[in-house]
Design an enzyme around this catalytic site. Structure first.
Site, PDB file in Angstrom:
ATOM      1  N   ASP A  83      20.263 -33.962  55.951  1.00 13.43           N
ATOM      2  CA  ASP A  83      20.796 -34.149  54.389  1.00 13.43           C
ATOM      3  C   ASP A  83      19.573 -34.779  53.843  1.00 13.43           C
ATOM      4  O   ASP A  83      19.434 -35.093  53.027  1.00 13.43           O
ATOM      5  CB  ASP A  83      22.107 -35.339  54.324  1.00 13.43           C
ATOM      6  CG  ASP A  83      23.208 -33.668  54.538  1.00 13.43           C
ATOM      7  OD1 ASP A  83      23.062 -32.972  55.008  1.00 13.43           O
ATOM      8  OD2 ASP A  83      23.711 -35.265  54.773  1.00 13.43           O
TER       9      ASP A  83
ATOM     10  N   ASP B 183      12.605 -21.833  51.076  1.00 20.57           N
ATOM     11  CA  ASP B 183      13.586 -22.164  52.358  1.00 20.57           C
ATOM     12  C   ASP B 183      12.321 -23.441  52.930  1.00 20.57           C
ATOM     13  O   ASP B 183      11.821 -22.616  53.351  1.00 20.57           O
ATOM     14  CB  ASP B 183      13.469 -20.916  52.635  1.00 20.57           C
ATOM     15  CG  ASP B 183      14.113 -21.152  54.406  1.00 20.57           C
ATOM     16  OD1 ASP B 183      15.461 -20.733  54.092  1.00 20.57           O
ATOM     17  OD2 ASP B 183      13.808 -21.376  55.891  1.00 20.57           O
TER      18      ASP B 183
ATOM     19  N   GLU C 226      19.462 -25.076  53.123  1.00 16.20           N
ATOM     20  CA  GLU C 226      18.215 -25.110  52.922  1.00 16.20           C
ATOM     21  C   GLU C 226      17.295 -24.748  52.403  1.00 16.20           C
ATOM     22  O   GLU C 226      15.843 -24.169  51.621  1.00 16.20           O
ATOM     23  CB  GLU C 226      17.325 -25.488  54.390  1.00 16.20           C
ATOM     24  CG  GLU C 226      17.258 -23.895  54.591  1.00 16.20           C
ATOM     25  CD  GLU C 226      18.164 -23.039  55.527  1.00 16.20           C
ATOM     26  OE1 GLU C 226      17.389 -23.217  57.272  1.00 16.20           O
ATOM     27  OE2 GLU C 226      19.154 -23.981  55.160  1.00 16.20           O
TER      28      GLU C 226
ATOM     29  N   ASN D 182      17.982 -30.994  62.348  1.00 22.27           N
ATOM     30  CA  ASN D 182      19.013 -31.325  62.395  1.00 22.27           C
ATOM     31  C   ASN D 182      19.594 -31.347  64.402  1.00 22.27           C
ATOM     32  O   ASN D 182      20.080 -32.265  64.623  1.00 22.27           O
ATOM     33  CB  ASN D 182      20.398 -30.185  61.789  1.00 22.27           C
ATOM     34  CG  ASN D 182      20.400 -30.090  60.428  1.00 22.27           C
ATOM     35  OD1 ASN D 182      20.547 -30.943  59.786  1.00 22.27           O
ATOM     36  ND2 ASN D 182      20.682 -29.287  60.017  1.00 22.27           N
TER      37      ASN D 182
END
Length: 299
Positions: free
Chosen positions: A194, A177, A220, A185
């Protein structure tokens, strides 16, 4: 009537092959092929008459399918199958094939007739669709469904009852993770997030063994299956991946970003199912996150 029938066979778009009734090698031997056969395969009649249809087979021709066809013909039954064969120039092609026994006056089998239709384009489209549905649209690596299917196959090979004489030795699972991904973000925008996801997928793929399996579970999170590794080897591999990611600068529209990741790893226990292994591995990941992130936790 015979003239009309021959004219139909000569002008059909379907491949027609007629062989004798000898199923043991070197048979069956080809007695007739129609023009459609030559158009698809490139083999002229004079080149294949007296040869076995086995000359059309190759590495991609499924042996289990061929065995089923042979068994049906030995029983004197009709059969149908989809088969990959190879043309004269080596190009593979797929056919939907039906084979029927030809009976003589006394009811004895005198040969076999194969009527086949070119299925190459249909098969190619099916393969392309299957590939697309099995891939994560952002990173291009296997998605959750495809990964878990592949991992289940690896896990099944660990059970001697399922794969007698073929069981491999051990399987480790790592659940990765990206730490504090939401902040990326929120601070730099989803395009930057992204870019990081794509970069992590590429970096993981570059640093795994050929036998390892990689997929994106969603968001993620990534999962890596490492066949043949025990606990110590799996932890060492996970630590290398963690350090590699921590040292990398991931290019984004906002500039290069540095990130860390946390991993939970577990090895498949004897008699354990895949669902239980996934639960243990995810729990190990949560332990790594709770302990401060940027670390590996074993379960």
């Amino acid at each position: 009537m015979e003239i009309v029938f021959r004219e139909l066979v000569e002008n059909t778009q379907d491949l027609v092959i007629v062989t004798d009734a000898l199923l043991d090698r070197p048979g069956p031997l080809i007695r007739y092929v129609n023009p459609a056969f030559t158009r698809l395969t490139g083999w002229r009649p004079e080149e294949v008459l007296g040869q076995s249809p086995r000359m059309l087979q190759g590495p991609g021709t499924d042996r289990a399918t061929l065995a089923a066809i042979g068994a049906a013909l030995r029983r004197g039954e009709r059969c149908a199958a989809q088969v990959m064969n190879y043309a004269r120039n080596g190009a593979p092609y797929w056919i939907d094939m039906r084979i029927v026994p030809l009976l003589g006056p006394g009811g004895h089998i005198t040969g076999f007739a194969s009527i086949a239709r070119d299925a190459t384009l249909v098969r190619r489209r099916m393969d392309e669709l299957a590939h697309l549905t099995d891939r994560d649209t952002l990173t291009g690596i296997p998605n959750r469904r495809a990964l878990l299917r592949a991992v289940a196959e690896v896990a099944a090979r660990q059970d001697p009852a399922v794969a007698p004489g073929m069981a491999t030795t051990g399987m480790a699972l790592a659940w990765l993770d990206i730490d504090r991904f939401d902040r990326i973000n929120e601070t730099f925008g989803e395009a930057a997030g992204d870019s990081v996801l794509m970069g992590v997928a590429d970096l993981l793929a570059e640093n795994l063994r050929r036998a390892d399996l990689l997929g994106r579970m969603g968001g993620e999170e990534f999962v890596i299956c490492m066949p043949g590794l025990g606990p110590a080897e799996a932890e060492a591999a996970a630590q290398r991946l963690r350090a590699t990611i921590a040292a990398a600068a991931f290019p984004t529209e906002a500039g290069p970003l540095y990130i860390t990741c946390s991993l939970g790893i577990c090895c498949l226990a004897p008699g354990e199912g895949l669902t239980a292994l996934l639960h243990r591995t995810e729990a190990a990941l949560r332990t790594a996150k709770a302990a401060g992130r940027n670390r590996v936790s074993t379960g």
